[in-house]
Design a protein around this motif. Structure first.
Motif, PDB file in Angstrom:
ATOM      1  N   ARG A 302       0.617  -1.025   0.048  1.00 18.57           N
ATOM      2  CA  ARG A 302       0.022   0.013  -0.126  1.00 18.57           C
ATOM      3  C   ARG A 302       0.584   1.208   0.020  1.00 18.57           C
ATOM      4  O   ARG A 302       0.476   2.081  -0.690  1.00 18.57           O
ATOM      5  CB  ARG A 302      -0.978   0.067   1.098  1.00 18.57           C
ATOM      6  CG  ARG A 302      -2.439  -0.387   1.046  1.00 18.57           C
ATOM      7  CD  ARG A 302      -3.398  -0.348   2.084  1.00 18.57           C
ATOM      8  NE  ARG A 302      -4.118  -1.461   2.132  1.00 18.57           N
ATOM      9  CZ  ARG A 302      -5.110  -1.332   1.307  1.00 18.57           C
ATOM     10  NH1 ARG A 302      -5.567  -0.497   0.636  1.00 18.57           N
ATOM     11  NH2 ARG A 302      -6.070  -2.488   1.426  1.00 18.57           N
ATOM     12  N   ASN A 303       1.799   1.104   0.892  1.00 17.10           N
ATOM     13  CA  ASN A 303       2.862   2.315   0.710  1.00 17.10           C
ATOM     14  C   ASN A 303       3.257   2.579  -0.527  1.00 17.10           C
ATOM     15  O   ASN A 303       3.490   3.653  -1.072  1.00 17.10           O
ATOM     16  CB  ASN A 303       3.876   2.364   1.765  1.00 17.10           C
ATOM     17  CG  ASN A 303       3.433   2.496   3.208  1.00 17.10           C
ATOM     18  OD1 ASN A 303       2.616   3.081   3.373  1.00 17.10           O
ATOM     19  ND2 ASN A 303       4.602   2.321   4.195  1.00 17.10           N
ATOM     20  N   GLY A 304       3.494   1.594  -1.185  1.00 17.78           N
ATOM     21  CA  GLY A 304       4.248   1.563  -2.509  1.00 17.78           C
ATOM     22  C   GLY A 304       3.219   2.322  -3.464  1.00 17.78           C
ATOM     23  O   GLY A 304       3.606   3.192  -4.176  1.00 17.78           O
ATOM     24  N   PHE A 305       1.820   1.758  -3.537  1.00 20.99           N
ATOM     25  CA  PHE A 305       0.857   2.363  -4.138  1.00 20.99           C
ATOM     26  C   PHE A 305       0.647   3.883  -3.946  1.00 20.99           C
ATOM     27  O   PHE A 305       0.950   4.631  -5.024  1.00 20.99           O
ATOM     28  CB  PHE A 305      -0.522   1.911  -3.749  1.00 20.99           C
ATOM     29  CG  PHE A 305      -0.697   0.309  -4.381  1.00 20.99           C
ATOM     30  CD1 PHE A 305       0.215  -0.330  -5.302  1.00 20.99           C
ATOM     31  CD2 PHE A 305      -1.843  -0.238  -3.920  1.00 20.99           C
ATOM     32  CE1 PHE A 305       0.028  -1.471  -5.766  1.00 20.99           C
ATOM     33  CE2 PHE A 305      -2.024  -1.496  -4.204  1.00 20.99           C
ATOM     34  CZ  PHE A 305      -0.960  -2.391  -4.730  1.00 20.99           C
ATOM     35  N   GLU A 306       0.687   4.239  -2.897  1.00 18.32           N
ATOM     36  CA  GLU A 306       0.735   5.681  -2.127  1.00 18.32           C
ATOM     37  C   GLU A 306       1.898   6.327  -3.049  1.00 18.32           C
ATOM     38  O   GLU A 306       1.794   7.770  -3.139  1.00 18.32           O
ATOM     39  CB  GLU A 306       0.447   5.898  -0.739  1.00 18.32           C
ATOM     40  CG  GLU A 306      -1.047   5.403  -0.565  1.00 18.32           C
ATOM     41  CD  GLU A 306      -1.134   4.824   0.981  1.00 18.32           C
ATOM     42  OE1 GLU A 306      -2.256   4.536   1.568  1.00 18.32           O
ATOM     43  OE2 GLU A 306      -0.108   5.119   1.760  1.00 18.32           O
ATOM     44  N   ALA A 307       3.015   6.083  -2.754  1.00 15.36           N
ATOM     45  CA  ALA A 307       4.075   6.627  -3.303  1.00 15.36           C
ATOM     46  C   ALA A 307       4.345   6.766  -4.673  1.00 15.36           C
ATOM     47  O   ALA A 307       4.999   7.892  -5.424  1.00 15.36           O
ATOM     48  CB  ALA A 307       5.279   5.773  -2.775  1.00 15.36           C
ATOM     49  N   THR A 355       3.802  11.673   6.161  1.00 12.35           N
ATOM     50  CA  THR A 355       3.948  12.778   4.992  1.00 12.35           C
ATOM     51  C   THR A 355       2.588  12.973   4.310  1.00 12.35           C
ATOM     52  O   THR A 355       2.669  13.859   3.666  1.00 12.35           O
ATOM     53  CB  THR A 355       5.079  12.718   4.161  1.00 12.35           C
ATOM     54  OG1 THR A 355       4.861  11.592   3.330  1.00 12.35           O
ATOM     55  CG2 THR A 355       6.394  12.818   4.961  1.00 12.35           C
ATOM     56  N   LYS A 356       1.660  11.807   4.715  1.00  9.74           N
ATOM     57  CA  LYS A 356       0.304  11.863   3.828  1.00  9.74           C
ATOM     58  C   LYS A 356      -0.668  12.802   4.664  1.00  9.74           C
ATOM     59  O   LYS A 356      -0.715  12.549   5.891  1.00  9.74           O
ATOM     60  CB  LYS A 356      -0.117  10.565   3.803  1.00  9.74           C
ATOM     61  CG  LYS A 356       0.809   9.689   2.874  1.00  9.74           C
ATOM     62  CD  LYS A 356       0.879   8.229   3.090  1.00  9.74           C
ATOM     63  CE  LYS A 356       1.961   7.517   2.514  1.00  9.74           C
ATOM     64  NZ  LYS A 356       1.955   5.933   2.749  1.00  9.74           N
ATOM     65  N   PRO A 357      -1.504  13.321   3.942  1.00 11.63           N
ATOM     66  CA  PRO A 357      -2.517  14.333   4.702  1.00 11.63           C
ATOM     67  C   PRO A 357      -3.325  13.631   5.629  1.00 11.63           C
ATOM     68  O   PRO A 357      -3.608  13.814   6.397  1.00 11.63           O
ATOM     69  CB  PRO A 357      -3.256  15.026   3.470  1.00 11.63           C
ATOM     70  CG  PRO A 357      -2.804  14.515   2.309  1.00 11.63           C
ATOM     71  CD  PRO A 357      -1.492  13.677   2.392  1.00 11.63           C
ATOM     72  N   MET A 362       1.388   4.500  11.134  1.00  8.71           N
ATOM     73  CA  MET A 362       1.569   3.697  11.893  1.00  8.71           C
ATOM     74  C   MET A 362       2.053   2.427  11.089  1.00  8.71           C
ATOM     75  O   MET A 362       2.634   1.440  11.737  1.00  8.71           O
ATOM     76  CB  MET A 362       0.413   3.118  12.627  1.00  8.71           C
ATOM     77  CG  MET A 362      -0.014   4.061  14.090  1.00  8.71           C
ATOM     78  SD  MET A 362       1.442   4.002  15.043  1.00  8.71           S
ATOM     79  CE  MET A 362       0.852   2.210  15.718  1.00  8.71           C
ATOM     80  N   GLY A 363       1.857   2.372   9.948  1.00 14.66           N
ATOM     81  CA  GLY A 363       2.189   1.083   9.026  1.00 14.66           C
ATOM     82  C   GLY A 363       3.613   0.787   9.298  1.00 14.66           C
ATOM     83  O   GLY A 363       3.751  -0.427   9.484  1.00 14.66           O
ATOM     84  N   LEU A 364       4.550   1.691   8.896  1.00 17.21           N
ATOM     85  CA  LEU A 364       6.141   1.329   8.993  1.00 17.21           C
ATOM     86  C   LEU A 364       6.422   0.522  10.362  1.00 17.21           C
ATOM     87  O   LEU A 364       7.114  -0.337  10.633  1.00 17.21           O
ATOM     88  CB  LEU A 364       7.057   2.064   8.427  1.00 17.21           C
ATOM     89  CG  LEU A 364       6.785   2.429   6.950  1.00 17.21           C
ATOM     90  CD1 LEU A 364       7.794   3.307   6.801  1.00 17.21           C
ATOM     91  CD2 LEU A 364       7.297   1.015   6.242  1.00 17.21           C
TER      92      LEU A 364
END
Ligand SMILES: Nc1ncnc2c1ncn2[C@@H]1O[C@H](COP(=O)(O)OP(=O)(O)O)[C@@H](O)[C@H]1O
Ligand SMILES: [Mg+2]
Length: 395
Positions: A302-307, A355-357, A362-364
């Protein structure tokens, strides 16, 4: 097919011997005679059920004995007492002396096939007898095969349903994590806004120059109480994550990865991301908590998608690879996203750093706790050609 009393013996026999078994001749609900063939089904070594095919004698004769034989012969099933159980003949009442009787498979249940010519005895009798038996045998094999296929299909369908419900349970677990996150955000909102207003109050006082040390101390005291409260909330989350009954088991990582990718595929479509996987084929199984592992993968993916939201759509590829590594495996999630600046790299594993609005941050942190509780390591490197790689080891 649930066994009737008549073939309970046959089922036990089939189960015991692992081979097909035959029931006694019994009367069906419409008054005809029939016998059952029971085929046991084993999943590995475990008996998991049986297929029962009921062969109705009359129907079998009607279907299997060709008219040109019935024209000239009366063909019937008789029991050892000589009672006719079923027959096929041109004229029902016509009595004819049985010329040939033959014990019919299944042996031991006293079933005989009798054939009596109406007119002259010819060598045709012999031939037709053979033909009849062959046809009968073929028929019973064919119906058994059909039933067996049907049963296999059903077993497979049941297996799918079972897997599906396991998946649902797992998804429910993931939803719980999501809910946990929003509860957490809600819980933290209060102490955090209190901290912010105490801090702003103190700053204003400092700027105005009109304050006493005691006033400042009181405000800072209240601030630290709120900070502790926030800390406790975070602590609870950690406890929740780590106190979950650890279910360490042998995990087939390749299968887990395929499942996870299938689960995340709809999200990938929403983000317009192409998913790729590279799975080495000499992977050892690892001991891990499957659900937590999935949680890690999902968070990283998910982090990858969001990046990659700023990446041109044609470059939005996310690759998950698993390879063998000394003492275990290494899993890597590589994106073509914005990359990580040194400032965020230092802090991104800390709770609530985002850094996301709408980010929880907590993910990492959870990922790292999970991997470390498995005695693995989680780290990140820039990806050659742009983007980031998050990788972890498992032993
Ligand atoms: N694949 C990635 N590429 C770039 N930055 C990332 C990536 N994964 C995480 N980050 C950075 O780390 C921060 C923390 O991530 P995380 O703990 O998952 O929280 P969240 O996703 O809620 O922001 C993100 O806000 C982002 O700045
Ligand atoms: Mg995240």
């Amino acid at each position: 097919v649930s066994p009737s009393r008549d073939d309970e013996d046959a089922v036990s026999l089939a189960r015991l011997t692992g081979r097909r078994a035959y029931s006694m001749i019994h009367t069906t609900h419409n008054g005809g005679r029939a016998f059952d063939i029971v085929v046991p089904i084993f999943t590995g070594d475990r008996f998991s059920g049986s297929v029962t095919v009921t062969i109705a004698l009359t129907a079998m004769l009607a279907d299997a004995v060709p008219w040109w034989i019935a024209e000239q012969h009366r063909i019937s099933f008789v029991n050892s007492a000589g009672t006719t159980l079923a027959s096929k003949s041109r004229v029902e009442t016509e009595e004819a002396e049985a010329d040939y009787t033959l014990a019919f498979d299944p042996p031991g249940h006293g079933l005989y096939l009798a054939i009596a010519p109406y007119r002259t005895k010819t060598s045709l009798v012999h031939n037709s007898l053979v033909v009849a038996i062959v046809v009968l045998a073929l028929l019973s094999c064919a119906s058994l095969l059909v039933a067996y296929r049907h049963m296999r299909g059903r077993i497979r369908a049941e297996e799918m349903t079972r897997r599906h419900s396991e998946k649902l349970a797992r998804n429910a677990r993931l939803i719980t994590m999501g809910e946990l996150a929003s509860t957490l955000a809600h819980e933290l909102n209060q102490p955090l806004s209190a901290i912010e207003s105490y801090a702003t109050g103190c700053l204003n006082k400092l700027d105005s120059g009109d304050y006493t040390a005691n006033e400042m101390r009181a405000a800072l005291d209240k601030l630290s109480v709120q900070a502790r409260r926030a800390g406790q909330v975070v602590h609870h989350v950690h406890e929740f994550v780590s106190r979950r009954e650890p279910k360490i088991g042998v995990v087939d990582v390749a299968a887990l990865l395929r499942d996870t990718l299938a689960f995340i595929a709809p999200a990938a479509r929403r983000y317009d991301v192409t998913l790729q996987s590279e799975i080495a084929d000499d992977l050892p199984n690892v001991k891990a908590d499957q659900i937590l592992l999935e949680q890690v993968l999902l968070n990283l993916i998910r982090n990858g998608f969001e990046a990659m939201v700023e990446t041109p759509p044609e470059d939005r590829v996310l690759t998950v690879s698993v390879m063998r590594r000394e003492g275990g495996i290494e899993i890597a999630v590589a994106d073509r996203g914005c990359g990580i600046t040194p400032e965020i790299a230092e802090r991104m594993f800390m709770p609530f750093v985002s850094t996301k609005p709408e980010g929880m941050g907590m993910g990492l942190n959870i990922c790292r706790s999970i991997i470390e509780s498995h005695r693995g390591r989680l780290w990140t490197t820039p990806r050659p050609g742009g983007g980031t790689v998050f990788a972890f080891t498992l032993g």
